[in-house]
Design a protein around this motif. Structure first.
Motif, short mmCIF file in Angstrom:
data_model
loop_
_atom_site.label_atom_id
_atom_site.label_comp_id
_atom_site.label_asym_id
_atom_site.label_seq_id
_atom_site.Cartn_x
_atom_site.Cartn_y
_atom_site.Cartn_z
N ARG A 5 -7.06 45.67 -1.72
CA ARG A 5 -7.69 46.64 -0.48
C ARG A 5 -7.99 48.01 -1.16
O ARG A 5 -7.02 48.61 -1.71
CB ARG A 5 -6.84 46.73 0.54
CG ARG A 5 -5.97 45.45 0.95
CD ARG A 5 -7.16 44.54 1.91
NE ARG A 5 -6.72 43.19 1.75
CZ ARG A 5 -7.03 41.97 1.47
NH1 ARG A 5 -8.29 41.97 0.95
NH2 ARG A 5 -6.76 40.97 1.80
N ALA A 6 -9.19 48.54 -1.17
CA ALA A 6 -9.58 49.81 -1.94
C ALA A 6 -8.82 50.95 -1.38
O ALA A 6 -8.20 51.70 -2.31
CB ALA A 6 -10.77 49.91 -1.72
N ASN A 7 -8.53 51.21 -0.23
CA ASN A 7 -8.05 52.32 0.36
C ASN A 7 -7.60 52.26 1.73
O ASN A 7 -8.13 51.21 2.37
CB ASN A 7 -8.85 53.53 -0.05
CG ASN A 7 -9.96 53.58 0.75
OD1 ASN A 7 -10.34 53.62 1.76
ND2 ASN A 7 -11.15 53.26 -0.11
N ASN A 8 -6.98 53.48 2.41
CA ASN A 8 -6.62 53.20 3.79
C ASN A 8 -7.51 54.23 4.59
O ASN A 8 -7.60 54.28 5.76
CB ASN A 8 -5.29 53.68 4.02
CG ASN A 8 -4.31 52.95 3.55
OD1 ASN A 8 -4.39 51.62 3.55
ND2 ASN A 8 -3.06 53.42 2.85
N VAL A 9 -8.69 54.61 3.80
CA VAL A 9 -9.25 55.91 4.64
C VAL A 9 -10.86 55.16 4.87
O VAL A 9 -11.06 55.64 6.28
CB VAL A 9 -9.86 56.97 3.36
CG1 VAL A 9 -10.76 57.95 4.03
CG2 VAL A 9 -8.43 57.78 2.84
N THR A 10 -11.46 54.60 4.27
CA THR A 10 -12.57 53.88 4.82
C THR A 10 -12.59 52.97 6.09
O THR A 10 -13.53 53.27 6.73
CB THR A 10 -13.40 53.27 3.71
OG1 THR A 10 -12.50 52.02 3.23
CG2 THR A 10 -13.97 54.11 2.52
N THR A 64 -6.56 47.25 5.46
CA THR A 64 -6.28 48.61 4.85
C THR A 64 -5.40 47.96 3.69
O THR A 64 -4.73 47.00 3.64
CB THR A 64 -5.58 49.43 5.53
OG1 THR A 64 -4.53 48.93 6.19
CG2 THR A 64 -6.63 50.08 6.64
N ARG A 65 -5.09 49.11 2.73
CA ARG A 65 -4.23 48.84 1.51
C ARG A 65 -2.71 48.63 2.23
O ARG A 65 -2.19 47.73 1.81
CB ARG A 65 -4.45 49.72 0.56
CG ARG A 65 -3.38 49.54 -0.69
CD ARG A 65 -3.48 50.94 -1.57
NE ARG A 65 -4.52 50.65 -2.49
CZ ARG A 65 -4.78 49.88 -3.36
NH1 ARG A 65 -3.85 49.28 -3.92
NH2 ARG A 65 -5.85 49.88 -4.05
#
Length: 322
Positions: A5-10, A64-65
């Motif tokens: 999971r790339a990140n929590n923002v996108t 999300t991550r």
């Protein structure tokens, strides 16, 4: 593929983007007259479907991550403002009860929901056609309202769940007037979005003629899932942009690998899994349409001959054209 999971923002930006679009359509309803009302109601329903499907992957813990961040985003951006049950309740019903028991009578809550709407063995043509648009019927609207009331009063956080749900139309009314709230949010939430979600539910599985086979998850799901529009790119594109968004068109791939996020499902289907056993190219019309398939399955299971079921389904198709 399953765990990165790339990140929590996108994901947060994605959810915010859908809400910005929804607010924009509410402003169209406020200023656009009858044409704007109709456009805002249709687009608003689509936006709510998109929000539901994004939150669906948060329920699976793959949005999300951080799973905790995904749950908070899901609650704040979807479940509370739309009047859904708390995320843990939805996770219990969907992940733990539906996924392992899809199409199993007495165990699958989704199949129970279809049965309660009238889709059961021995259904008549008229009742079957009415069940296809169940959320738009008086009984369906009453069920939607009761469901929202039960959802916002569920658990210990009922006061803030109710406040969050009520705040959405109140804020929209304050910003754009009653037309904005009515056609941009209330009509989509109570009528049009439930119908789109209902249509999505109908095309997930071979609900009444699924085969029970042993094997890997891919083998098991191939016998009870379906894949709509595999050879009709135009209809598939329209479905992906409206009522089957974010991987909902690829329900077989999702059922076989629930931990895979939507952006990987097409390549998973194309390169690894292939298609399930049933791949209809039409939803409503034609001898091989999904609706006729469901009706025949219900009729045959009640003892009606195959020929009689086909004749009854032909009558259903004529009624649909009318």
């Amino acid at each position: 593929m399953q765990r990165e999971r790339a990140n929590n923002v996108t994901p947060a930006l994605l959810l915010a983007g859908h809400w910005i679009e929804l607010v924009g359509w509410c402003l169209v309803a406020a200023k656009g007259g009858p044409i704007g009302w109709a456009a805002a109601a249709a687009a608003g329903a689509v936006k709510l479907r998109h929000l539901q499907e994004v939150s669906h992957f948060a329920v699976h813990g793959v949005l999300t991550r951080s799973g905790r961040v995904g749950t908070v985003l899901c609650e704040a951006a979807v479940h509370v403002p739309l009047g859904f049950v708390p995320v843990p309740v939805r996770r219990q019903r969907h992940v733990r009860e539906h996924h392992p028991n899809a199409t199993v009578a007495g165990a699958d809550p989704n199949l129970r929901e279809l049965h309660d709407a009238g889709l059961c063995t021995g259904v008549t043509v008229s009742r079957f056609l009415g069940a296809l648009v169940f959320p738009l019927t008086p009984r369906g609207v009453a069920s939607t309202v009761r469901g929202i009331a039960d959802n916002v009063s569920h658990g210990t956080g009922r006061w803030w769940r109710l406040a969050g749900f009520v705040a959405v139309p109140v804020v929209i009314t304050a910003a754009g007037g009653w037309q904005a709230a009515l056609f941009g949010y209330v009509v989509p939430r109570l009528l049009l979005y439930p119908q789109l979600a209902w249509m999505s539910l109908l095309v997930e599985h071979r609900w009444w003629d699924a085969e029970t086979v042993p094997g890997t998850p891919a083998v098991v799901e191939a016998a009870r899932c379906l894949r709509l529009y595999p050879r009709n790119a135009a209809w598939a594109l329209l479905a992906r942009g409206t009522w089957l968004p974010y991987g909902d068109l690829y329900h077989y791939a999702h059922s076989a690998h629930p931990a895979v996020r939507w952006n990987y499902l097409p390549v998973l289907e194309r390169s690894i899994l292939g298609a399930p056993g049933y791949t209809p190219d039409a939803l409503l019309l034609g001898d091989q349409a999904l609706v006729r398939h469901h009706f025949r399955a219900l009729a045959v299971r009640d003892g009606m001959s195959s020929a009689a079921a086909t004749a009854a389904a032909r009558g259903a198709r004529t009624a649909l054209r009318r």
